[in-house]
Design an enzyme around this catalytic site. Structure first.
Site, PDB file in Angstrom:
ATOM      1  N   ASP A  74       0.857  -1.187   0.000  1.00 38.96           N
ATOM      2  CA  ASP A  74       0.000   0.000   0.000  1.00 38.96           C
ATOM      3  C   ASP A  74       0.894   1.237   0.000  1.00 38.96           C
ATOM      4  O   ASP A  74       1.648   1.468   0.952  1.00 38.96           O
ATOM      5  CB  ASP A  74      -0.898  -0.025   1.241  1.00 38.96           C
ATOM      6  CG  ASP A  74      -2.034   0.978   1.173  1.00 38.96           C
ATOM      7  OD1 ASP A  74      -2.096   1.734   0.181  1.00 38.96           O
ATOM      8  OD2 ASP A  74      -2.851   1.011   2.107  1.00 38.96           O
ATOM      9  N   ASP A  86      -2.912   2.582  -5.969  1.00 41.96           N
ATOM     10  CA  ASP A  86      -1.915   2.654  -4.906  1.00 41.96           C
ATOM     11  C   ASP A  86      -1.799   1.407  -4.042  1.00 41.96           C
ATOM     12  O   ASP A  86      -1.082   1.427  -3.041  1.00 41.96           O
ATOM     13  CB  ASP A  86      -2.174   3.871  -4.014  1.00 41.96           C
ATOM     14  CG  ASP A  86      -3.542   3.831  -3.341  1.00 41.96           C
ATOM     15  OD1 ASP A  86      -4.371   2.990  -3.734  1.00 41.96           O
ATOM     16  OD2 ASP A  86      -3.771   4.640  -2.429  1.00 41.96           O
ATOM     17  N   GLU A  87      -2.491   0.319  -4.393  1.00 46.76           N
ATOM     18  CA  GLU A  87      -2.329  -0.889  -3.577  1.00 46.76           C
ATOM     19  C   GLU A  87      -2.578  -2.140  -4.416  1.00 46.76           C
ATOM     20  O   GLU A  87      -3.296  -2.119  -5.401  1.00 46.76           O
ATOM     21  CB  GLU A  87      -3.254  -0.869  -2.361  1.00 46.76           C
ATOM     22  CG  GLU A  87      -4.725  -0.837  -2.676  1.00 46.76           C
ATOM     23  CD  GLU A  87      -5.596  -0.936  -1.433  1.00 46.76           C
ATOM     24  OE1 GLU A  87      -5.277  -1.744  -0.528  1.00 46.76           O
ATOM     25  OE2 GLU A  87      -6.600  -0.215  -1.368  1.00 46.76           O
TER      26      GLU A  87
END
Length: 367
Positions: free
Chosen positions: A23, A117-118
């Site tokens: 993350d 983003d993850e």
């Protein structure tokens, strides 16, 4: 004996697995601070200004004042009056996200992105031959830092459920590992609100039953949980025991593509035409990059009273242009039966029911 990473023992899973959840830390805001030295160390809020705008991301300097993602931008401004507001630049964030994915691909092809983003990574077998999942996670974080000048937090665990919780444990710029033999001790004291799917309403309901921690939840039998929560009760029974059979699924097909706009001031239905045409062009261009054919058009409207209305249509022949998409969406607008004075605060246009272009071409031969 392993001392650095996951011991490949079974935890009720079909086979031994080592899962990493990565993350990126305050991703959009961190990209802005990386690319503009004057923003470093300052409270940065990625959001358009305006009473209808919401926060896309907040730097950790802004978070100290209580600013959070999805918060109304005007509320964020009240909490942190000296924050620097930056309009989001999604093409740039997407390009950085692709660079992060390239780092992931050095280690495994089993990558399941959740957002820009993850992502989950299955590193049970990794390309570099590293002995442990923890070592893989450390090197990935190091490569992100050295090559992209950004930080990421990671969680390592025997399954996706636990890895996602672990990645949040030592944010920002942290690494947390849950070994199989540590699962029970880790889970039991956790608040039930940390379980995916347990929102505020569910958490309050559980507390009314005397259940505030995962350990309390484990005292309920399968029949009890099924009776209280139906099918999701069975899922709760497993998660309370650290069991998650879901696998990392790479290249998950897109189920839908959509775009929406929240207005500065509420509009009548007639006043939405230009916005619908603009959104249709945006969605159409995005669908062309997907490489598949969408069969269903969806129109979404939110009234000034926050009621959501949706209309959908599947044409006999797939759409051929952005103009056709706009025309279909506008036709759906005519199916909304409301009083002439009704105002709307949001409109969205979407495409769903995707098929491979080759499959669609074959089926059209026999229509």
């Amino acid at each position: 004996m392993m001392t650095d990473g996951l011991d490949p023992t079974s935890t009720g899973l079909p086979g031994p697995r080592k899962i990493v959840h990565v993350d990126m830390d305050a991703f959009y805001a961190s990209v802005e601070q990386r690319d503009d030295a004057s923003l470093r160390g300052k409270p940065v809020v990625v959001a358009w200004r305006g009473k209808r705008s919401v926060v896309c991301a907040a730097s950790y300097e802004a978070r100290r004042f209580g600013v959070r993602s999805a918060m109304a931008a005007v509320h964020a401004e009240r909490l942190c009056p000296h924050a620097i507001f930056i309009p989001p630049d999604f093409p740039r964030y997407k390009a950085v996200s692709q660079s992060v994915r390239e780092i992931f691909r050095r280690h495994t092809d089993l990558i399941e992105p959740l957002s820009l983003d993850e992502a989950y990574l299955d590193v049970t077998s990794n390309k570099m031959g590293l002995p442990t999942a923890t070592r893989v996670a450390r090197i990935i974080r190091q490569q992100i830092r050295e090559e992209l000048n950004l930080t990421a937090s990671a969680g390592v665990a025997p399954n996706k459920f636990l890895a996602k919780i672990a990645s949040d444990w030592r944010k920002p710029d942290g690494l947390f590992v849950i070994q199989p033999h540590e699962v029970e001790a880790f889970l039991l004291p956790l608040p039930v609100g940390r379980i995916p799917g347990v929102g505020k309403v569910m958490e309050d309901r559980l507390k009314q039953l005397g259940i505030s921690a995962v350990g309390d939840l484990r005292n309920l039998s399968q029949p009890d949980l099924h009776g209280l929560f139906g099918r999701y009760g069975m899922r709760l029974y497993e998660l309370a025991r650290g069991i998650d059979h879901s696998r990392v699924v790479p290249d998950r097909p897109t189920k839908s593509i959509s775009a929406e706009d929240t207005f500065e001031t509420d509009l009548t239905l007639d006043g939405t035409e230009d916005i619908i045409r603009r959104l249709a062009e945006k969605v159409w261009n995005a669908s062309r990059r997907d490489g598949r054919v969408a069969r269903t058009v969806v129109l979404k409207l939110k009234t000034s009273e926050f009621n959501i209305l949706t209309r959908s249509h599947t044409p006999a022949v797939p759409l051929a242009s952005a103009e056709e998409l706009a025309a279909t969406a506008l036709a759906l607008r005519n199916r909304v039966e409301i009083r002439a004075s009704q105002k709307f605060r949001l409109v969205g246009v979407g495409l769903s029911n995707f098929q491979d272009a080759e499959t669609q071409s074959r089926s059209s031969l026999f229509d």
